[in-house]
Design a protein around this motif. Structure first.
Motif, PDB file in Angstrom:
ATOM      1  N   GLU A  34      19.952  48.114  50.674  1.00  0.00           N
ATOM      2  CA  GLU A  34      21.142  47.702  51.416  1.00  0.00           C
ATOM      3  C   GLU A  34      22.203  47.077  50.503  1.00  0.00           C
ATOM      4  O   GLU A  34      23.345  46.881  50.914  1.00  0.00           O
ATOM      5  N   PHE A  35      21.831  46.763  49.262  1.00  0.00           N
ATOM      6  CA  PHE A  35      22.745  46.062  48.363  1.00  0.00           C
ATOM      7  C   PHE A  35      23.682  47.049  47.674  1.00  0.00           C
ATOM      8  O   PHE A  35      23.240  47.944  46.940  1.00  0.00           O
ATOM      9  N   HIS A  36      24.956  46.881  47.904  1.00  0.00           N
ATOM     10  CA  HIS A  36      25.988  47.775  47.349  1.00  0.00           C
ATOM     11  C   HIS A  36      26.368  47.250  45.964  1.00  0.00           C
ATOM     12  O   HIS A  36      27.236  46.407  45.807  1.00  0.00           O
ATOM     13  N   VAL A  37      25.714  47.780  44.928  1.00  0.00           N
ATOM     14  CA  VAL A  37      25.819  47.188  43.592  1.00  0.00           C
ATOM     15  C   VAL A  37      27.065  47.651  42.832  1.00  0.00           C
ATOM     16  O   VAL A  37      27.633  46.894  42.046  1.00  0.00           O
ATOM     17  N   LEU A  38      27.514  48.885  43.072  1.00  0.00           N
ATOM     18  CA  LEU A  38      28.746  49.391  42.442  1.00  0.00           C
ATOM     19  C   LEU A  38      29.638  49.980  43.524  1.00  0.00           C
ATOM     20  O   LEU A  38      29.188  50.809  44.330  1.00  0.00           O
ATOM     21  N   ARG A  39      30.910  49.560  43.528  1.00  0.00           N
ATOM     22  CA  ARG A  39      31.825  49.915  44.604  1.00  0.00           C
ATOM     23  C   ARG A  39      33.043  50.672  44.080  1.00  0.00           C
ATOM     24  O   ARG A  39      33.872  50.094  43.368  1.00  0.00           O
ATOM     25  N   ASP A  40      33.115  51.950  44.413  1.00  0.00           N
ATOM     26  CA  ASP A  40      34.321  52.754  44.133  1.00  0.00           C
ATOM     27  C   ASP A  40      34.800  52.605  42.687  1.00  0.00           C
ATOM     28  O   ASP A  40      35.954  52.244  42.430  1.00  0.00           O
ATOM     29  N   ILE A  41      33.907  52.888  41.765  1.00  0.00           N
ATOM     30  CA  ILE A  41      34.238  52.759  40.341  1.00  0.00           C
ATOM     31  C   ILE A  41      35.037  53.976  39.880  1.00  0.00           C
ATOM     32  O   ILE A  41      34.615  55.126  40.066  1.00  0.00           O
ATOM     33  N   ASP A 231      33.446  42.287  38.614  1.00  0.00           N
ATOM     34  CA  ASP A 231      32.901  41.223  39.453  1.00  0.00           C
ATOM     35  C   ASP A 231      32.494  41.842  40.782  1.00  0.00           C
ATOM     36  O   ASP A 231      33.214  42.688  41.322  1.00  0.00           O
ATOM     37  N   GLN A 232      31.331  41.442  41.282  1.00  0.00           N
ATOM     38  CA  GLN A 232      30.825  41.899  42.571  1.00  0.00           C
ATOM     39  C   GLN A 232      30.877  43.423  42.703  1.00  0.00           C
ATOM     40  O   GLN A 232      31.260  43.971  43.733  1.00  0.00           O
ATOM     41  N   GLY A 233      30.474  44.110  41.626  1.00  0.00           N
ATOM     42  CA  GLY A 233      30.346  45.557  41.679  1.00  0.00           C
ATOM     43  C   GLY A 233      31.632  46.340  41.584  1.00  0.00           C
ATOM     44  O   GLY A 233      31.636  47.556  41.760  1.00  0.00           O
ATOM     45  N   GLN A 234      32.733  45.646  41.281  1.00  0.00           N
ATOM     46  CA  GLN A 234      34.021  46.324  41.188  1.00  0.00           C
ATOM     47  C   GLN A 234      34.669  46.092  39.826  1.00  0.00           C
ATOM     48  O   GLN A 234      34.428  45.063  39.184  1.00  0.00           O
ATOM     49  N   ILE A 235      35.509  47.044  39.413  1.00  0.00           N
ATOM     50  CA  ILE A 235      36.400  46.795  38.281  1.00  0.00           C
ATOM     51  C   ILE A 235      37.592  46.024  38.821  1.00  0.00           C
ATOM     52  O   ILE A 235      38.379  46.545  39.614  1.00  0.00           O
ATOM     53  N   VAL A 236      37.694  44.768  38.421  1.00  0.00           N
ATOM     54  CA  VAL A 236      38.753  43.892  38.923  1.00  0.00           C
ATOM     55  C   VAL A 236      40.017  44.053  38.089  1.00  0.00           C
ATOM     56  O   VAL A 236      41.132  44.032  38.608  1.00  0.00           O
ATOM     57  N   GLU A 237      39.824  44.211  36.770  1.00  0.00           N
ATOM     58  CA  GLU A 237      40.986  44.280  35.889  1.00  0.00           C
ATOM     59  C   GLU A 237      40.621  45.032  34.615  1.00  0.00           C
ATOM     60  O   GLU A 237      39.492  44.958  34.136  1.00  0.00           O
ATOM     61  N   GLU A 238      41.582  45.789  34.089  1.00  0.00           N
ATOM     62  CA  GLU A 238      41.396  46.417  32.786  1.00  0.00           C
ATOM     63  C   GLU A 238      42.734  46.448  32.077  1.00  0.00           C
ATOM     64  O   GLU A 238      43.775  46.670  32.687  1.00  0.00           O
ATOM     65  N   ASN A 239      42.687  46.160  30.766  1.00  0.00           N
ATOM     66  CA  ASN A 239      43.926  46.142  29.995  1.00  0.00           C
ATOM     67  C   ASN A 239      43.599  46.147  28.510  1.00  0.00           C
ATOM     68  O   ASN A 239      42.447  45.976  28.119  1.00  0.00           O
ATOM     69  N   GLU A 240      44.624  46.347  27.683  1.00  0.00           N
ATOM     70  CA  GLU A 240      44.412  46.222  26.242  1.00  0.00           C
ATOM     71  C   GLU A 240      44.181  44.740  25.933  1.00  0.00           C
ATOM     72  O   GLU A 240      44.613  43.864  26.677  1.00  0.00           O
ATOM     73  N   PRO A 241      43.470  44.432  24.842  1.00  0.00           N
ATOM     74  CA  PRO A 241      42.985  43.070  24.616  1.00  0.00           C
ATOM     75  C   PRO A 241      44.065  41.983  24.616  1.00  0.00           C
ATOM     76  O   PRO A 241      43.857  40.910  25.186  1.00  0.00           O
TER      77      PRO A 241
END
Length: 263
Positions: A34-41, A231-241
């Motif tokens: 029941e645990f949704h570990v990865l969400r719409d990656i 966080d919580q199975g989602q990509i919250v943010e991505e960017n160059e360093p």
């Protein structure tokens, strides 16, 4: 939870650049019961790109990269590696695994085999490389990770840092197109971390496509083309360093960086 993801332009906007894609993940979901570990990656990795993935424990980082070589099975969406879509087809899974090297948190070396034997096993049995050629290849990569003198020792005779460098050499012996690193320094003593990171930096400098789950933010700043925060199975943010560390867009990212960097 609001998903404030910094997106890069899709490569599908330019069909001529499809060949530049090493890994494509689209609308991928995974559950444990029941645990949704990865969400719409959604993630597209170009050839030669270095991606660092960070986030709190339990955020799905390791699970995501383990799906890329089918160590974990996703339930919906798609994952395409080097033009091959991962499905239940065992031949396709084997094909992808031949092209994807992986270095784990724990070294996973065979204790009863010498370092040289650990490095030659897969090329001989999986790629059908002749034994003499496999030995030459193994010595070449042991030179690259700066431990050729340890070739005839057993894993138990090496330090943790040396064992992890052997694990990297072993993965390279399969001549992978993509390297996955799952927290490769987290099991090491502090004085051993630098030698492993230095090896990974050298590998990155040679243009290897890399996805690395790590809390080593100095490594991310030095090597990454993009940093991804989960966080919580989602990509919250991505960017160059520079932008990721200097001007994070999400409050959750700012909180995480404040905790891990101490400011």
């Amino acid at each position: 939870m609001t998903n404030t993801v910094m997106k890069t332009t899709s490569f599908h906007d330019d069909p001529l650049r499809l060949a530049d894609i090493a890994v494509e993940i689209a609308a991928m979901n995974k559950w444990y019961g029941e645990f949704h570990v990865l969400r719409d990656i959604d993630l597209t990795v170009r050839r030669g790109e270095r991606i660092v993935i960070c986030g709190p424990s339990g955020s799905g980082k390791s699970t995501m990269i383990r799906c890329i070589n089918r160590l974990e099975e996703h339930q919906s969406g798609k994952i395409v590696v080097d033009g091959i879509e991962l499905s239940n087809d065992l031949k396709k899974i084997e094909e992808v695994r031949r092209e994807v090297g992986m270095v784990f948190q724990h070294f996973n070396l065979f204790p009863h085999l010498t370092i040289l034997e650990n490095c030659t096993l897969a090329p001989i049995w999986v790629r059908k490389v002749p034994e003499r050629e496999a030995r030459d290849l193994a010595m070449h990569f042991l030179e690259k990770v700066r431990i050729p003198d340890q070739a005839h020792k057993y894993p138990g005779q090496l330090s943790g840092g040396q064992q992890q460098r052997v694990a990297i050499a072993r993965a390279l012996c399969m001549k992978p197109r993509v390297m996955l690193f799952d927290e490769p320094t987290s099991a090491l003593d502090p004085e051993m971390i630098k030698e492993v990171l230095d090896t990974m930096i050298a590998l990155a400098d040679e243009g290897m496509t890399m996805l690395c789950v790590t809390h080593e933010m100095g490594f991310a700043q030095a090597v990454a083309d993009r940093v991804i925060f989960m966080d919580q199975g989602q990509i919250v943010e991505e960017n160059e360093p520079r932008t990721f560390f200097g001007a994070p867009q999400s409050e959750r990212t700012r909180m995480f960086l404040g905790q891990i960097l101490g400011h």
